[in-house]
Design a protein around this motif. Structure first.
Motif, short mmCIF file in Angstrom:
data_model
loop_
_atom_site.label_atom_id
_atom_site.label_comp_id
_atom_site.label_asym_id
_atom_site.label_seq_id
_atom_site.Cartn_x
_atom_site.Cartn_y
_atom_site.Cartn_z
N ASP A 136 7.52 10.42 2.32
CA ASP A 136 7.83 11.70 1.69
C ASP A 136 6.79 12.72 2.14
OD1 ASP A 136 8.54 13.85 0.20
OD2 ASP A 136 8.28 12.89 -1.76
N SER A 137 7.07 13.37 3.25
CA SER A 137 6.16 14.36 3.82
C SER A 137 6.71 15.78 3.64
CB SER A 137 5.95 14.07 5.30
OG SER A 137 7.19 14.01 5.98
N SER A 138 7.59 15.94 2.66
CA SER A 138 8.30 17.21 2.49
C SER A 138 7.36 18.37 2.19
CB SER A 138 9.34 17.09 1.37
OG SER A 138 8.73 16.69 0.16
N ARG A 139 6.16 18.09 1.68
CA ARG A 139 5.19 19.15 1.40
C ARG A 139 4.01 19.13 2.36
NH1 ARG A 139 6.62 23.30 -1.78
NH2 ARG A 139 4.39 23.67 -2.05
N VAL A 140 3.46 17.95 2.62
CA VAL A 140 2.19 17.90 3.36
C VAL A 140 2.34 18.38 4.80
CG1 VAL A 140 1.24 16.09 1.90
CG2 VAL A 140 2.46 15.46 3.99
N VAL A 141 3.46 18.07 5.45
CA VAL A 141 3.63 18.49 6.84
C VAL A 141 3.79 20.00 6.97
CG1 VAL A 141 5.19 18.40 8.82
CG2 VAL A 141 4.38 16.29 7.77
N PRO A 142 4.74 20.63 6.25
CA PRO A 142 4.84 22.08 6.39
C PRO A 142 3.59 22.82 5.92
CG PRO A 142 6.33 21.28 4.68
CD PRO A 142 5.82 20.08 5.41
N GLU A 143 2.92 22.30 4.91
CA GLU A 143 1.68 22.93 4.45
C GLU A 143 0.60 22.85 5.53
OE1 GLU A 143 0.90 20.88 0.83
OE2 GLU A 143 2.20 22.19 -0.38
N ALA A 144 0.55 21.74 6.26
CA ALA A 144 -0.42 21.61 7.35
C ALA A 144 -0.13 22.62 8.45
CB ALA A 144 -0.41 20.19 7.90
N GLY A 155 -6.29 13.29 6.94
CA GLY A 155 -6.73 13.16 5.57
C GLY A 155 -5.71 13.54 4.51
N VAL A 156 -4.48 13.89 4.94
CA VAL A 156 -3.47 14.23 3.94
C VAL A 156 -3.08 12.98 3.16
CG1 VAL A 156 -2.55 16.16 5.26
CG2 VAL A 156 -1.54 13.88 5.53
N GLN A 157 -2.63 13.21 1.96
CA GLN A 157 -2.13 12.12 1.13
C GLN A 157 -0.61 12.11 1.18
OE1 GLN A 157 -3.85 12.62 -2.78
NE2 GLN A 157 -5.78 11.69 -2.15
N VAL A 158 -0.06 11.02 1.65
CA VAL A 158 1.39 10.90 1.78
C VAL A 158 1.78 9.48 1.42
CG1 VAL A 158 1.28 10.29 4.23
CG2 VAL A 158 3.35 11.32 3.32
N ALA A 159 2.93 9.33 0.81
CA ALA A 159 3.36 8.01 0.34
C ALA A 159 4.69 7.61 0.95
CB ALA A 159 3.48 8.01 -1.19
N ALA A 160 4.87 6.31 1.11
CA ALA A 160 6.17 5.79 1.51
C ALA A 160 7.13 5.91 0.32
CB ALA A 160 6.05 4.32 1.91
N TYR A 161 8.40 6.13 0.64
CA TYR A 161 9.40 6.18 -0.42
C TYR A 161 9.51 4.82 -1.11
CZ TYR A 161 11.23 10.75 1.01
OH TYR A 161 11.38 12.09 1.28
N ALA A 197 -1.61 7.10 7.05
CA ALA A 197 -1.91 7.67 5.73
C ALA A 197 -1.04 7.06 4.64
CB ALA A 197 -1.73 9.18 5.77
N ALA A 198 0.19 6.67 5.02
CA ALA A 198 1.11 6.08 4.06
C ALA A 198 0.94 4.56 3.95
CB ALA A 198 2.55 6.41 4.44
N GLY A 199 0.06 4.00 4.77
CA GLY A 199 -0.16 2.55 4.73
C GLY A 199 0.94 1.75 5.39
#
Length: 206
Positions: free
Chosen positions: A16-24, A77-83, A117-119
């Motif tokens: 779920d990179s819907s925020r971190v990618v565009p913000e970067a 260093g962004v925080q992103v998680a797997a769905y 970052a998502a492991g």
């Protein structure tokens, strides 16, 4: 539906990179003294291709390698998680002897940063910088088939974006719509729509 291997889109499908990618991207454009852009501007440019292509478009000029690093510095260093369900599904596929293959429109460098970052670990990563034509062209699926030792007709591509489903169709592969993803469009035709990642497992002919 009989396929040899599953190929996964990354953004909006595995993570779920819907925020971190565009913000970067927004921060990188500002760091390069580009025009003011917002998240919607970034998302609207996704179809253009790799991270480098998108960044140059948003800044409005050609960029050198050192300037492209501005995006990767913001991404680090962004925080992103797997769905939910992704890790369990990938583990189940690996148990069945299926490697984890990822085909993403972003650059391979960005994909490695985000997956780490998502492991998540991928056995094969095909970034947009490894193909001549981006999704919805079939180039990535043809390369995936070659690397996996099969043909495109024996692959299934799981993705949330219409571009993913169109790329699968163009390659003659099966298409699976990731209904949990933020770019999912129910009106886009797919061979199967998956409510969750785990719903892929019953489709496996193993």
């Amino acid at each position: 539906m009989k396929f040899d291997h599953a190929v996964w889109d990354m953004d909006g499908t595995l993570i779920d990179s819907s925020r971190v990618v565009p913000e970067a991207f927004v921060r990188a454009v500002a760091a390069l003294n580009g025009p003011e852009v917002n998240i919607n501007d970034v998302i609207a440019a996704y179809w253009r291709g790799t991270s480098e292509v998108i960044l140059a478009h948003l800044v409005g000029r050609d960029l050198g390698p050192a300037e492209h690093d501005a995006y990767y510095r913001e991404l680090a260093g962004v925080q992103v998680a797997a769905y939910p369900g992704v890790v369990a599904t990938l583990d189940a596929l690996r148990t069945e002897g299926l490697p984890v293959a990822v085909f993403t429109g972003t650059s391979t460098r960005a994909a490695r940063i985000l997956l780490s970052a998502a492991g998540l670990e991928a056995d094969i990563i095909i970034g947009g910088d490894q193909v001549q034509n981006p999704k919805p062209a079939p180039d990535g699926m043809r390369l995936a088939a070659k690397l996996l030792g099969t043909t495109p007709e024996r692959l299934i591509l799981i993705g949330d974006s219409p571009l993913d489903l169109q790329a699968a169709k163009a390659a003659g592969s099966f298409s699976a719509a990731a209904a949990w993803g933020h770019m999912h469009d129910p009106s886009e035709p797919a061979d199967v729509t998956l409510p969750t990642p785990q719903h892929l497992l019953p489709c496996c002919d193993r």
